[in-house]
Write an enzyme that holds these catalytic residues in place. Structure first.
Site, PDB file in Angstrom:
ATOM      1  N   THR A   6       0.834  -1.194   0.000  1.00  0.00           N
ATOM      2  CA  THR A   6       0.000   0.000   0.000  1.00  0.00           C
ATOM      3  C   THR A   6       0.871   1.246   0.000  1.00  0.00           C
ATOM      4  OG1 THR A   6      -1.761   1.211   1.190  1.00  0.00           O
ATOM      5  CG2 THR A   6      -0.121   0.056   2.522  1.00  0.00           C
ATOM      6  N   GLY A  10      -1.643   4.908   6.806  1.00  0.00           N
ATOM      7  CA  GLY A  10      -2.724   4.650   7.746  1.00  0.00           C
ATOM      8  C   GLY A  10      -3.157   3.196   7.740  1.00  0.00           C
ATOM      9  N   GLU A  32      -4.510  -2.090 -10.825  1.00  0.00           N
ATOM     10  CA  GLU A  32      -5.857  -2.224 -10.276  1.00  0.00           C
ATOM     11  C   GLU A  32      -6.810  -2.508 -11.431  1.00  0.00           C
ATOM     12  OE1 GLU A  32      -7.322   0.447  -7.385  1.00  0.00           O
ATOM     13  OE2 GLU A  32      -5.366   0.812  -6.475  1.00  0.00           O
ATOM     14  N   ASP A  61      -8.319  -4.441  -0.885  1.00  0.00           N
ATOM     15  CA  ASP A  61      -9.160  -3.545  -1.678  1.00  0.00           C
ATOM     16  C   ASP A  61     -10.415  -3.299  -0.868  1.00  0.00           C
ATOM     17  OD1 ASP A  61      -9.205  -2.105  -4.244  1.00  0.00           O
ATOM     18  OD2 ASP A  61     -11.097  -3.147  -4.518  1.00  0.00           O
ATOM     19  N   PHE A 168      -9.180   8.616   7.122  1.00  0.00           N
ATOM     20  CA  PHE A 168      -8.871   8.980   5.751  1.00  0.00           C
ATOM     21  C   PHE A 168     -10.031   8.548   4.856  1.00  0.00           C
ATOM     22  CE2 PHE A 168      -6.772   4.995   6.929  1.00  0.00           C
ATOM     23  CZ  PHE A 168      -7.315   4.097   6.020  1.00  0.00           C
ATOM     24  N   TYR A 170     -13.343   8.071   3.092  1.00  0.00           N
ATOM     25  CA  TYR A 170     -14.750   8.350   3.398  1.00  0.00           C
ATOM     26  C   TYR A 170     -15.050   8.343   4.896  1.00  0.00           C
ATOM     27  CZ  TYR A 170     -15.608   7.517  -1.589  1.00  0.00           C
ATOM     28  OH  TYR A 170     -15.601   7.600  -2.956  1.00  0.00           O
ATOM     29  N   ASP A 171     -14.040   8.217   5.736  1.00  0.00           N
ATOM     30  CA  ASP A 171     -14.261   8.129   7.182  1.00  0.00           C
ATOM     31  C   ASP A 171     -15.112   9.267   7.751  1.00  0.00           C
ATOM     32  OD1 ASP A 171     -12.811   5.815   7.159  1.00  0.00           O
ATOM     33  OD2 ASP A 171     -11.084   6.597   8.253  1.00  0.00           O
TER      34      ASP A 171
END
Length: 209
Positions: A6, A10, A32, A61, A168, A170-171
């Site tokens: 990644t 985070g 991807e 994912d 981070f 859509y949190d």
């Protein structure tokens, strides 16, 4: 050493809370692929990353699936975030839907080049890319797909006006049990999040691997 593939530190911090010093970040930009589900995307990335690193790898994912939009943005969540922004998704839900329910899903894909014993968790054995690259005239053993073990985590919630400064993606607009993920401290979020639930399942299995 297990390599978590990644570019997002985070995600690695979340993984470390379940796997400790067994995991280290691998910054590798795997392909991807486009798919309607998360599993084939993660599995493809895990195979590509394993061939690159020649070490055990873990790829995830994840996506936000809005009930009233038939799961959109789903596997396209990162693209929608980058092009339209999280706020646009929240406004669209507010304008078009009476029911803001949604869920976060995460699929972890693990590959170490070896086979897996049967278990309740699925194994993806469909490696079309390797077979095509080897060609029809190559030995069958060279076209054997790399098996990938998959672990899924899901958390139900709803889309709300952005709150909180943490997390981070859509949190800030995803509320679970009265608080958005961005309002939770990292430990609290990790205990209930889709990625945390997938990591917990993976960690229990990996300890016996």
């Amino acid at each position: 050493m297990l390599r978590y593939v990644t570019t997002n530190p985070g995600k690695v911090r979340e993984a470390e809370s379940y796997l400790g010093d067994e995991v280290a970040r691998l910054d590798f930009d795997y392909t991807e692929v486009q798919a309607a589900d998360l599993a084939p995307i993660a599995a493809y990335g895990a195979r590509e990353a394993y061939r690159h690193a020649d070490e055990p790898v873990l790829v995830d994912d994840a996506g936000l699936f809005v009930d009233g939009f038939d799961g959109f943005p789903g596997p396209y969540s990162a693209f929608v975030e980058d092009t339209l922004g999280v706020g646009a998704v929240r406004r669209l839900v507010d304008r078009e839907l009476d029911d803001p329910r949604a869920e976060f899903r995460c699929v972890l894909a693990y590959c170490d080049g070896a086979a897996f014993d049967a278990s309740p968790d699925p194994v993806d054995r469909d490696d079309r890319v390797a077979a095509a690259a080897a060609g029809a005239d190559r030995d069958a053993e060279e076209t054997d797909p790399l098996p990938v073990k998959l672990f899924e985590g899901v958390v139900r919630g709803r889309i709300v006006e952005a709150r909180g400064d943490g997390g981070f993606g859509y949190d800030p607009v995803f509320e679970y049990d009265g608080a958005t993920f961005a309002e939770m401290d990292p430990e609290e979020k990790n205990g209930v999040s889709h990625r945390g639930r997938a990591l917990e399942r993976f960690g229990e299995w990996y300890a016996e691997r």
